[in-house]
Design a protein around this motif. Structure first.
Motif, PDB file in Angstrom:
ATOM      1  N   TYR A   1      17.562   9.502  -0.686  1.00  0.00           N
ATOM      2  CA  TYR A   1      17.020   8.275  -1.293  1.00  0.00           C
ATOM      3  C   TYR A   1      17.442   7.043  -0.497  1.00  0.00           C
ATOM      4  N   LEU A   2      16.811   5.916  -0.808  1.00  0.00           N
ATOM      5  CA  LEU A   2      17.203   4.659  -0.173  1.00  0.00           C
ATOM      6  C   LEU A   2      18.530   4.194  -0.768  1.00  0.00           C
ATOM      7  N   GLU A   3      19.190   3.351  -0.033  1.00  0.00           N
ATOM      8  CA  GLU A   3      20.430   2.774  -0.513  1.00  0.00           C
ATOM      9  C   GLU A   3      20.090   1.738  -1.583  1.00  0.00           C
TER      10      GLU A   3
ATOM     11  N   HIS B   1      13.916   6.371  -4.813  1.00  0.00           N
ATOM     12  CA  HIS B   1      12.966   7.171  -4.031  1.00  0.00           C
ATOM     13  C   HIS B   1      11.994   6.187  -3.368  1.00  0.00           C
ATOM     14  N   PRO B   2      11.889   6.213  -2.028  1.00  0.00           N
ATOM     15  CA  PRO B   2      11.129   5.165  -1.345  1.00  0.00           C
ATOM     16  C   PRO B   2       9.674   5.041  -1.780  1.00  0.00           C
ATOM     17  N   TYR B   3       9.004   6.156  -1.920  1.00  0.00           N
ATOM     18  CA  TYR B   3       7.587   6.093  -2.284  1.00  0.00           C
ATOM     19  C   TYR B   3       7.406   5.500  -3.685  1.00  0.00           C
TER      20      TYR B   3
ATOM     21  N   LYS C   1       8.300  -4.827   8.810  1.00  0.00           N
ATOM     22  CA  LYS C   1       8.525  -5.813   7.753  1.00  0.00           C
ATOM     23  C   LYS C   1       8.808  -5.172   6.395  1.00  0.00           C
ATOM     24  N   ASN C   2       8.079  -4.129   6.067  1.00  0.00           N
ATOM     25  CA  ASN C   2       8.256  -3.497   4.766  1.00  0.00           C
ATOM     26  C   ASN C   2       9.221  -2.314   4.794  1.00  0.00           C
ATOM     27  N   PHE C   3       9.814  -2.097   5.949  1.00  0.00           N
ATOM     28  CA  PHE C   3      10.737  -0.967   6.082  1.00  0.00           C
ATOM     29  C   PHE C   3      12.085  -1.336   5.449  1.00  0.00           C
ATOM     30  N   ILE C   4      12.518  -0.524   4.492  1.00  0.00           N
ATOM     31  CA  ILE C   4      13.755  -0.840   3.775  1.00  0.00           C
ATOM     32  C   ILE C   4      14.904   0.051   4.251  1.00  0.00           C
ATOM     33  N   GLY C   5      16.043  -0.594   4.518  1.00  0.00           N
ATOM     34  CA  GLY C   5      17.306   0.123   4.687  1.00  0.00           C
ATOM     35  C   GLY C   5      17.319   1.192   5.759  1.00  0.00           C
ATOM     36  N   ARG C   6      17.842   2.383   5.377  1.00  0.00           N
ATOM     37  CA  ARG C   6      17.975   3.515   6.296  1.00  0.00           C
ATOM     38  C   ARG C   6      18.884   3.191   7.479  1.00  0.00           C
ATOM     39  N   GLU C   7      19.761   2.216   7.324  1.00  0.00           N
ATOM     40  CA  GLU C   7      20.612   1.817   8.443  1.00  0.00           C
ATOM     41  C   GLU C   7      21.524   2.951   8.912  1.00  0.00           C
TER      42      GLU C   7
ATOM     43  N   PHE D   1       9.444  11.149   1.249  1.00  0.00           N
ATOM     44  CA  PHE D   1      10.772  10.521   1.292  1.00  0.00           C
ATOM     45  C   PHE D   1      10.886   9.535   2.450  1.00  0.00           C
ATOM     46  N   GLY D   2       9.852   9.432   3.258  1.00  0.00           N
ATOM     47  CA  GLY D   2       9.877   8.423   4.323  1.00  0.00           C
ATOM     48  C   GLY D   2      10.201   8.957   5.711  1.00  0.00           C
ATOM     49  N   LYS D   3       9.877  10.234   5.961  1.00  0.00           N
ATOM     50  CA  LYS D   3      10.159  10.811   7.275  1.00  0.00           C
ATOM     51  C   LYS D   3       9.364  10.106   8.366  1.00  0.00           C
ATOM     52  N   THR D   4       8.039  10.027   8.146  1.00  0.00           N
ATOM     53  CA  THR D   4       7.190   9.429   9.174  1.00  0.00           C
ATOM     54  C   THR D   4       7.573   7.970   9.413  1.00  0.00           C
ATOM     55  N   SER D   5       7.822   7.240   8.355  1.00  0.00           N
ATOM     56  CA  SER D   5       8.221   5.832   8.493  1.00  0.00           C
ATOM     57  C   SER D   5       9.487   5.709   9.334  1.00  0.00           C
TER      58      SER D   5
ATOM     59  N   HIS E   1       0.835  -1.181   0.000  1.00  0.00           N
ATOM     60  CA  HIS E   1       0.000   0.000   0.000  1.00  0.00           C
ATOM     61  C   HIS E   1       0.878   1.242   0.000  1.00  0.00           C
ATOM     62  N   ALA E   2       1.071   1.814  -1.174  1.00  0.00           N
ATOM     63  CA  ALA E   2       1.899   3.017  -1.250  1.00  0.00           C
ATOM     64  C   ALA E   2       1.129   4.179  -0.669  1.00  0.00           C
ATOM     65  N   GLY E   3       1.746   4.942   0.184  1.00  0.00           N
ATOM     66  CA  GLY E   3       1.092   6.118   0.737  1.00  0.00           C
ATOM     67  C   GLY E   3       1.156   6.185   2.239  1.00  0.00           C
ATOM     68  N   LYS E   4       0.776   5.110   2.914  1.00  0.00           N
ATOM     69  CA  LYS E   4       0.863   5.119   4.374  1.00  0.00           C
ATOM     70  C   LYS E   4       2.299   4.878   4.813  1.00  0.00           C
ATOM     71  N   PRO E   5       2.670   5.385   6.000  1.00  0.00           N
ATOM     72  CA  PRO E   5       4.006   5.083   6.508  1.00  0.00           C
ATOM     73  C   PRO E   5       4.187   3.566   6.646  1.00  0.00           C
ATOM     74  N   VAL E   6       5.378   3.093   6.353  1.00  0.00           N
ATOM     75  CA  VAL E   6       5.629   1.660   6.463  1.00  0.00           C
ATOM     76  C   VAL E   6       6.246   1.326   7.813  1.00  0.00           C
TER      77      VAL E   6
ATOM     78  N   ASP F   1       5.734  15.181  14.489  1.00  0.00           N
ATOM     79  CA  ASP F   1       5.766  15.052  13.028  1.00  0.00           C
ATOM     80  C   ASP F   1       4.991  16.209  12.402  1.00  0.00           C
ATOM     81  N   GLU F   2       5.359  16.566  11.191  1.00  0.00           N
ATOM     82  CA  GLU F   2       4.773  17.726  10.501  1.00  0.00           C
ATOM     83  C   GLU F   2       4.849  18.954  11.402  1.00  0.00           C
ATOM     84  N   PHE F   3       5.991  19.129  12.031  1.00  0.00           N
ATOM     85  CA  PHE F   3       6.143  20.215  13.003  1.00  0.00           C
ATOM     86  C   PHE F   3       5.908  21.593  12.383  1.00  0.00           C
TER      87      PHE F   3
HETATM   88  N1  LIG Z   1      12.301   3.014   4.635  1.00  0.00           N
HETATM   89  C1  LIG Z   1      11.302   2.734   3.787  1.00  0.00           C
HETATM   90  N2  LIG Z   1      11.171   1.491   3.279  1.00  0.00           N
HETATM   91  C2  LIG Z   1      10.180   1.212   2.434  1.00  0.00           C
HETATM   92  N3  LIG Z   1       9.271   2.077   2.005  1.00  0.00           N
HETATM   93  C3  LIG Z   1       9.334   3.320   2.444  1.00  0.00           C
HETATM   94  C4  LIG Z   1      10.351   3.723   3.365  1.00  0.00           C
HETATM   95  N4  LIG Z   1      10.172   5.019   3.641  1.00  0.00           N
HETATM   96  C5  LIG Z   1       9.104   5.406   2.915  1.00  0.00           C
HETATM   97  N5  LIG Z   1       8.592   4.410   2.200  1.00  0.00           N
HETATM   98  C6  LIG Z   1       7.452   4.493   1.238  1.00  0.00           C
HETATM   99  O1  LIG Z   1       7.187   5.843   0.995  1.00  0.00           O
HETATM  100  C7  LIG Z   1       5.851   6.172   1.404  1.00  0.00           C
HETATM  101  C8  LIG Z   1       5.865   7.500   2.124  1.00  0.00           C
HETATM  102  O2  LIG Z   1       6.498   7.332   3.388  1.00  0.00           O
HETATM  103  P1  LIG Z   1       6.228   8.301   4.603  1.00  0.00           P
HETATM  104  O3  LIG Z   1       4.774   8.547   4.738  1.00  0.00           O
HETATM  105  O4  LIG Z   1       6.985   7.771   5.742  1.00  0.00           O
HETATM  106  O5  LIG Z   1       6.939   9.601   4.028  1.00  0.00           O
HETATM  107  P2  LIG Z   1       6.875  11.100   4.541  1.00  0.00           P
HETATM  108  O6  LIG Z   1       8.164  11.720   4.169  1.00  0.00           O
HETATM  109  O7  LIG Z   1       6.478  11.136   5.962  1.00  0.00           O
HETATM  110  O8  LIG Z   1       5.724  11.662   3.604  1.00  0.00           O
HETATM  111  P3  LIG Z   1       4.807  12.975   3.809  1.00  0.00           P
HETATM  112  O9  LIG Z   1       5.633  14.131   3.365  1.00  0.00           O
HETATM  113  O10 LIG Z   1       3.647  12.728   2.891  1.00  0.00           O
HETATM  114  O11 LIG Z   1       4.426  13.025   5.247  1.00  0.00           O
HETATM  115  C9  LIG Z   1       5.380   5.011   2.260  1.00  0.00           C
HETATM  116  O12 LIG Z   1       4.021   4.753   2.054  1.00  0.00           O
HETATM  117  C10 LIG Z   1       6.182   3.866   1.728  1.00  0.00           C
HETATM  118  O13 LIG Z   1       5.525   3.318   0.629  1.00  0.00           O
END
Ligand SMILES: Nc1ncnc2c1ncn2[C@@H]1O[C@H](COP(=O)(O)OP(=O)(O)OP(=O)(O)O)[C@@H](O)[C@H]1O
Ligand SMILES: [Mg+2]
Length: 369
Positions: free
Chosen positions: A219-221, A255-257, A12-18, A42-46, A4-9, A157-159
């Motif tokens: 970006y992701l690695e 790009h993660p999304y 299990k689906n969290f990639i990298g960012r080590e 870019f995955g801030k919330t995740s 499901h693209a869009g919600k924070p991950v 978040d979203e400060f």
């Molecule tokens: N580390 C990650 N591994 C896998 N997918 C990721 C990762 N980070 C982000 N994503 C993907 O990108 C999407 C957006 O992530 P997230 O909501 O965390 O970003 P955000 O920067 O908080 O976005 P926004 O600016 O909309 O708040 C997620 O739904 C997911 O599909």
């Protein structure tokens, strides 16, 4: 399982960012607050949620407050207080009882908290002062952790959205003056470039950012992404080797999304056509799915001729863009700086600017003249 693209991950689906995780965990361990900035999606919330999960496992208290989802200051106060109480699993009871003084004291556990923190009764008071309540709530993060002798990591978040509550930025200033005195808690402020940075600089004399280290998210690695995609495809019964995941990495620039979206679109395509899409088919699908979003991004810059010309020039290749824009008589350096401030433009290590959203870049090439 369908991605499901869009919600924070999470996990299990969290990639990298080590690297980012290690750096952030190190800062937090030192009691150093951070500001996490990146463009949209870019995955801030995740990342923040992943950090908090790890922190919690280490036995510390955590709180996660999304400023964006709280339209009013009263809701924000209740949200902060509830998130703090969650550490003692009292949040649901609090939210249920908060509007009635009687309900609050009828609950034995809440009553005990109320004895230590009288301000909580204020949620049930019709004549309460919203500014007092938010001030107390901000301090509750630190006071509660102090009372229970635990460190706390609290994420806002979203400060940048904090500036929506009042015209004079009194709330940002309040946050700053309170938080800088907190000894038991460390903070993560996250959000998109423009808005967060704006909030950070609100107090000119002693700006917010001085209390916090800025961490940029990119970006992701590539290796981690390719491995992850290969694994996920295999789970879906698609044995594509590394080549196809590498193509996804190339199209999406890691790009993660967009990487998640590419995965999702591939599964769909496979179900419909019994084969894997070509690189270009996949790219066109992503652009089609994202059409509304991309048009919106373009609308936001459209009124500025210098931004439009600079983005178009960058989309067609970022080498020598000063030379190519020479005849337009626009201030290229200033346009680039603005676009960077908006998170639309990144710079390579050698300083060369480029459009941070690879799909937006393609969209500009295909749809503008
Ligand atoms: N580390 C990650 N591994 C896998 N997918 C990721 C990762 N980070 C982000 N994503 C993907 O990108 C999407 C957006 O992530 P997230 O909501 O965390 O970003 P955000 O920067 O908080 O976005 P926004 O600016 O909309 O708040 C997620 O739904 C997911 O599909
Ligand atoms: Mg987010």
């Amino acid at each position: 399982m369908m991605a499901h693209a869009g919600k924070p991950v999470t996990s299990k689906n969290f990639i990298g960012r080590e690297k980012e995780l290690a750096l952030i965990m190190e800062y937090l361990k030192l009691g150093q607050s951070i500001v996490l900035v990146a463009p949209r999606r870019f995955g801030k919330t995740s990342l923040v949620l992943e950090v908090l999960q790890r922190i919690q496992k280490q036995g510390l208290y955590t709180a996660f407050v999304d400023i964006f989802t709280n339209p009013g200051m009263d809701m924000l106060s209740a949200n902060i207080t509830g998130e703090v109480l969650k550490n003692h699993k009292l949040n649901l009871q609090f939210h249920k009882a908060k509007t009635s003084a009687l309900e609050l004291i009828k609950n034995v556990k809440l009553k005990a908290v109320l004895n230590d923190f009288e301000f909580i009764a204020g949620f049930a008071d019709k004549d309460r002062n919203d500014w007092e309540l938010i001030a107390e709530s901000i301090d509750f993060v630190d006071a509660f952790s102090k009372r229970h002798n635990r460190k706390m990591v609290c994420a806002y978040d979203e400060f940048g959205d904090i500036t929506k509550f009042d015209k004079n930025d009194e709330l940002v200033k309040l946050f700053r003056s309170k938080i800088q005195q907190h000894k038991n808690s460390t903070y993560i402020f996250s959000g998109s470039y423009e808005s967060v940075m704006q909030a950070m600089f609100v107090t000119r004399v002693s700006p917010f950012y001085r209390m916090a280290r800025i961490v940029h998210l990119s970006y992701l690695e590539k290796d981690a992404l390719v491995r992850h995609l290969q694994h996920r495809f295999r789970e879906e019964g698609i044995n594509c080797g590394k080549d196809f995941p590498r193509q996804i990495a190339a199209i999406t620039h890691c790009h993660p999304y967009y990487a998640q979206l590419a995965f999702q679109q591939t599964i769909l395509y496979k179900a419909l056509y019994k084969k894997i899409p070509s690189s270009n088919e996949l790219l066109q699908q992503i652009i089609a799915v994202e059409k509304d979003y991309l048009e919106k991004v373009w609308e936001d810059v459209y009124t500025r001729r210098d931004h439009v010309l600079t983005l178009k020039a960058l989309a067609h290749g970022s080498e020598n863009i000063y030379g190519r824009l020479k005849t337009t008589k626009i201030n290229v350096a200033r346009a680039l700086k603005n676009l960077e401030g908006m998170g639309l433009v990144f710079r390579k290590e050698n300083g060369q600017p480029f459009i941070s959203d690879p799909i937006f870049n393609q969209w500009i090439i295909q749809t503008t003249t």
